[in-house]
Design a protein around this motif. Structure first.
Motif, PDB file in Angstrom:
ATOM      1  N   ASP A   1     -47.214 -27.215  76.883  1.00  0.00           N
ATOM      2  CA  ASP A   1     -48.516 -27.820  77.153  1.00  0.00           C
ATOM      3  C   ASP A   1     -49.576 -26.732  76.990  1.00  0.00           C
ATOM      4  OD1 ASP A   1     -50.847 -28.905  78.209  1.00  0.00           O
ATOM      5  OD2 ASP A   1     -49.849 -29.816  79.933  1.00  0.00           O
TER       6      ASP A   1
ATOM      7  N   GLN B   1     -49.826 -30.364  72.004  1.00  0.00           N
ATOM      8  CA  GLN B   1     -51.000 -31.138  71.599  1.00  0.00           C
ATOM      9  C   GLN B   1     -51.404 -30.897  70.148  1.00  0.00           C
ATOM     10  OE1 GLN B   1     -50.789 -29.108  74.255  1.00  0.00           O
ATOM     11  NE2 GLN B   1     -51.509 -30.175  76.066  1.00  0.00           N
ATOM     12  N   SER B   2     -50.850 -29.868  69.534  1.00  0.00           N
ATOM     13  CA  SER B   2     -51.229 -29.539  68.154  1.00  0.00           C
ATOM     14  C   SER B   2     -50.603 -30.536  67.176  1.00  0.00           C
ATOM     15  CB  SER B   2     -50.785 -28.124  67.802  1.00  0.00           C
ATOM     16  OG  SER B   2     -49.367 -28.058  67.704  1.00  0.00           O
TER      17      SER B   2
ATOM     18  N   CYS C   1     -56.509 -25.268  74.029  1.00  0.00           N
ATOM     19  CA  CYS C   1     -55.296 -24.458  73.938  1.00  0.00           C
ATOM     20  C   CYS C   1     -55.658 -22.979  73.813  1.00  0.00           C
ATOM     21  CB  CYS C   1     -54.472 -24.870  72.717  1.00  0.00           C
ATOM     22  SG  CYS C   1     -53.782 -26.526  72.856  1.00  0.00           S
TER      23      CYS C   1
END
Length: 147
Positions: A24, A52-53, A135
């Protein structure tokens, strides 16, 4: 589906003998865990991808991992297997070598118990440790560790 095959092929060619940790990217606890892993990864075994990428999402789709598991750390050994939750933590620590191999003793704990503890921490991680707006951006020195 073709895109996922391309990603699998890319990972097999570029990250040979490397294990990929999906994490995460906005979680402060997860960021600390990544820093800890980098510090203890003396054999340069691991590469990192934020869940999330685009690449993180594509890897999960390639593996058939549902989005319900994407709140967990995932260890992917391309062409071999993947692990998540407490199993991933144990597998990661095992690769540190030395006294870290003692963590294998936790395999005697039934997975439903260790995963329940993991889920409790995961559910509360933002409240306890906070989260970032975006991020983490690796330093130039660590850039090669991130895909």
């Amino acid at each position: 589906m073709e895109k996922h095959r391309e990603i699998a092929s890319f990972l097999a060619m570029t990250e040979k003998n490397k294990k990929i940790i999906l994490f995460d990217g906005i979680c402060n606890l997860c960021d600390s865990a990544v820093q800890f892993i980098i510090k203890h990864d003396k054999k340069d075994v691991f590469r990192f991808v934020a869940l999330q990428s685009e690449l993180g999402i594509s890897i999960c789709k390639h593996l058939g991992i549902s989005f319900s598991k994407m709140d967990s750390i995932i260890l992917y050994d391309p062409g071999t297997a993947y692990f998540y939750k407490s199993s991933a933590v144990i597998e990661i620590a095992k690769d540190f070598g030395g006294f870290w191999k003692l963590i294998l003793i936790f395999r005697i704990v039934p997975i439903f118990i260790s995963d329940r503890i993991y889920d409790y921490v995961a559910k509360n991680r933002y409240n306890w440790y906070g989260k970032k707006e975006s991020c983490m951006i690796p330093t130039p020195k660590l850039k090669s560790k991130f895909l």
